[in-house]
Design an enzyme around this catalytic site. Structure first.
Site, short mmCIF file in Angstrom:
data_model
loop_
_atom_site.label_atom_id
_atom_site.label_comp_id
_atom_site.label_asym_id
_atom_site.label_seq_id
_atom_site.Cartn_x
_atom_site.Cartn_y
_atom_site.Cartn_z
N LYS A 149 0.86 -1.19 0.00
CA LYS A 149 0.00 0.00 0.00
C LYS A 149 0.89 1.23 0.00
CE LYS A 149 -4.39 1.24 0.21
NZ LYS A 149 -5.59 0.59 -0.31
N ASP B 194 -7.02 4.56 -4.49
CA ASP B 194 -7.67 4.45 -3.19
C ASP B 194 -8.28 5.84 -2.95
OD1 ASP B 194 -7.83 2.55 -0.64
OD2 ASP B 194 -7.37 4.51 0.17
P1 NDP Z 1 -12.88 8.12 -2.77
O1 NDP Z 1 -11.82 9.11 -2.57
O2 NDP Z 1 -13.39 7.89 -4.15
O3 NDP Z 1 -14.13 8.45 -1.86
C1 NDP Z 1 -14.02 8.54 -0.46
C2 NDP Z 1 -15.34 9.02 0.09
O4 NDP Z 1 -15.32 8.93 1.50
C3 NDP Z 1 -15.64 10.46 -0.23
O5 NDP Z 1 -17.03 10.63 -0.35
C4 NDP Z 1 -15.08 11.18 0.99
O6 NDP Z 1 -15.66 12.46 1.22
C5 NDP Z 1 -15.47 10.22 2.08
N1 NDP Z 1 -14.57 10.35 3.23
C6 NDP Z 1 -13.21 10.25 3.23
N2 NDP Z 1 -12.73 10.45 4.48
C7 NDP Z 1 -13.81 10.66 5.26
C8 NDP Z 1 -13.97 10.92 6.64
N3 NDP Z 1 -12.92 11.02 7.45
N4 NDP Z 1 -15.23 11.05 7.10
C9 NDP Z 1 -16.28 10.94 6.27
N5 NDP Z 1 -16.20 10.72 4.96
C10 NDP Z 1 -14.97 10.58 4.46
O7 NDP Z 1 -12.31 6.75 -2.15
P2 NDP Z 1 -12.80 5.26 -2.44
O8 NDP Z 1 -14.26 5.22 -2.66
O9 NDP Z 1 -11.89 4.68 -3.45
O10 NDP Z 1 -12.44 4.55 -1.05
C11 NDP Z 1 -13.34 4.50 0.06
C12 NDP Z 1 -12.90 3.41 1.01
O11 NDP Z 1 -12.90 2.15 0.34
C13 NDP Z 1 -11.50 3.55 1.61
O12 NDP Z 1 -11.49 3.00 2.91
C14 NDP Z 1 -10.66 2.67 0.69
O13 NDP Z 1 -9.48 2.23 1.33
C15 NDP Z 1 -11.64 1.53 0.46
N6 NDP Z 1 -11.37 0.72 -0.73
C16 NDP Z 1 -11.32 1.29 -1.98
C17 NDP Z 1 -11.11 0.48 -3.08
C18 NDP Z 1 -11.15 1.02 -4.46
O14 NDP Z 1 -11.12 0.20 -5.41
N7 NDP Z 1 -11.29 2.32 -4.68
C19 NDP Z 1 -10.84 -0.97 -2.94
C20 NDP Z 1 -11.00 -1.46 -1.59
C21 NDP Z 1 -11.22 -0.63 -0.54
P3 NDP Z 1 -14.92 13.81 0.77
O15 NDP Z 1 -15.22 13.97 -0.70
O16 NDP Z 1 -15.56 14.85 1.61
O17 NDP Z 1 -13.46 13.62 1.03
#
Ligand code: NDP
Length: 449
Positions: A129, A169
């Site tokens: 990672k 991510d």
């Molecule tokens: P994105 O950046 O596309 O989206 C993240 C989302 O979560 C946004 O809506 C963001 O809001 C919100 N967010 C982030 N931090 C916080 C916080 N502290 N409190 C509340 N909301 C928050 O990321 P992903 O969708 O890719 O990833 C989301 C999760 O899924 C992570 O934990 C990641 O590790 C996991 N994941 C992702 C994969 C992938 O293929 N993308 C694969 C496996 C796991 P804002 O816009 O306000 O920042």
């Protein structure tokens, strides 16, 4: 809390003494180790060969400076990370996270989880990672491009299609992957599958964008069906509105559920008529605006400031898809009181240990992210295969493979839980099934002197 096995406990205590400041990493390790007692009890080789002690230490940790020039001509500096955790079963594989709170603890927790997740996918991928404390939010396209190029100028020394293959991510989507891939290609004069999540015109896989969210719902569906339940006619709360959340919404809706709440880090929206994923896509992927903007499209919806309140929205199914530790004990109690069927994790480690305890002991279905969000990395594995073959498969072909993989992961977790005396405990099953595969490979490959 002490772990119920002297060997596992001593490994954990040593680690906690060595890295007392790495709270997220220690939380992730503790969560795995406390489920492994029956496995370690059953096979003395794991202790004799100190497999656990080796597993909790990354094979390599790379920290680097990322200088870049902002739109005002000022030189900025961020910190870059890549943790190459375990290559026993394949090249390191795992995403890059760009967010201002990124530090070594967060990258190590994610890398550690990735070892087990990747093992569960049935594909040959090790765990890694990386990321940076750079936050793309509020930056111009030019600034993001210059940052990504500088990041890759250093990172490319440590990665390669058979060595380490990063992906996206939080904060790293198609745009960032494109800029990083371009820089890798320029510097190395090669066009190889060194990153996944690429654009479709330069080696990306159809269905990779949708894969984590779709895979989460395929997994939840298989798990619910094994317990006589399904998405059909159920209300669903999805936290976040990024990549995972958007496509979890689409698939949950296709499977007959109704997504009534979504969030970003500022607040959450509630639409009892069902949130259309296409509107979320438009707001987040095209306009890059806040979730509040949803009210411009659907004035009857409600917006509430503060993202933590989303768990108060009463629903049957909860899909946390934002970030780590987003569901604490109090939120878990609210979810139980709301009469939910289950919590299926889309984000990595969204539930605190106390929250997991509340959810499981109330008899709700619970799946850990390392199993239920493995569809993203599994499809990245499929992208690597297509790149190696110089072929591209159709959307339906990739989607069908993804569905099959998620169903297999569920079955493997359930079987491992059963075999080690914890029937129905998918959390334990995921850790055990992932561990066994990596541990066998480590045993077979010996200790390097
Ligand atoms: P994105 O950046 O596309 O989206 C993240 C989302 O979560 C946004 O809506 C963001 O809001 C919100 N967010 C982030 N931090 C916080 C916080 N502290 N409190 C509340 N909301 C928050 O990321 P992903 O969708 O890719 O990833 C989301 C999760 O899924 C992570 O934990 C990641 O590790 C996991 N994941 C992702 C994969 C992938 O293929 N993308 C694969 C496996 C796991 P804002 O816009 O306000 O920042």
């Amino acid at each position: 809390m002490a772990i119920n096995n002297a060997y596992l406990n001593s490994v954990y205590e040593d680690l906690a003494a060595r890295y007392p400041e790495q709270a997220e990493f220690l939380e992730a390790v503790h969560e795995v180790l406390e489920t492994l007692s029956p496995v370690v009890d059953a096979d003395p080789r794991y202790e004799q060969q100190n497999i656990i002690g080796r597993m909790v230490e990354p094979e390599r940790t790379i920290l680097f400076r990322v200088p870049w020039v902002d739109d005002q001509g000022k030189v900025q500096v961020n910190r870059g990370y890549r943790v190459q955790f375990n290559s026993a079963i394949g090249p390191y594989k795992g995403g890059l996270r760009f967010r201002n709170n990124v530090n070594l603890s967060i990258i190590k927790f994610l890398g550690f989880e990735q070892i087990f997740k990747n093992a569960l996918t049935t594909l040959p991928m090790g765990g890694g990672k990386g990321g940076s404390d750079f936050d793309p939010k509020g930056k111009s396209d030019g600034e993001i491009m210059r940052f990504c190029q500088s990041f890759m100028t250093e990172l490319r020394k440590h990665i390669g299609p058979d060595t380490d293959v990063p992906a996206g991510d939080i904060g790293v989507g198609g745009r960032e992957i494109g800029y990083m891939y371009g820089q890798y290609k320029r510097l190395t004069n090669t066009h190889v599958g060194v990153l996944t999540g690429k654009g479709l015109t330069f080696g990306g896989s159809l269905a990779r964008t949708e894969a984590t969210g779709f895979g989460l719902c395929y997994f939840a569906d298989a798990y619910m069906k094994a317990n006589g339940k399904s998405f059909e006619g159920k209300s669903v709360v999805v936290s976040g509105s990024g990549n995972v959340a958007t496509y979890a919404n689409q698939k949950a809706t296709q499977l007959g559920g109704k997504v009534i709440a979504m969030s970003d880090s500022n607040g959450y929206i509630v639409d009892e008529n069902g949130i259309d994923f296409k509107v979320i896509k438009e707001i987040k992927e095209v306009k890059r605006a806040r979730i509040k903007t949803y009210l411009d499209y659907v004035p009857t919806a409600k917006y509430v400031e503060g993202c933590a309140g989303i768990w108060n929205v009463k629903a049957d199914i909860y899909l946390p898809c934002a970030t780590q530790n987003e569901i604490d004990e109090a939120s878990a109690k609210t979810i139980v009181a709301n009469g939910a069927i289950g919590v299926f994790e889309g984000s990595n480690m969204p539930c605190t240990p106390e929250a997991i305890e509340v959810i499981k002991s109330a008899g709700l279905l619970y799946s850990p992210g390392k199993a239920s969000n493995a569809g993203g990395v599994a499809t990245s594995g499929l992208e690597m295969s297509q790149n190696s073959e110089r072929l591209s498969w159709s959307f339906d072909e990739v989607d069908a493979k993804l569905k099959g993989i998620m169903e297999t992961i569920y079955a493997d977790c359930a079987a491992a839980a059963e075999r080690f005396g914890k029937p129905g405990d998918i959390q334990a099953g995921a850790n055990i099934a992932g561990f066994l595969k990596v541990a066998e490979a480590m045993l077979a490959q010996g200790v390097a002197y």
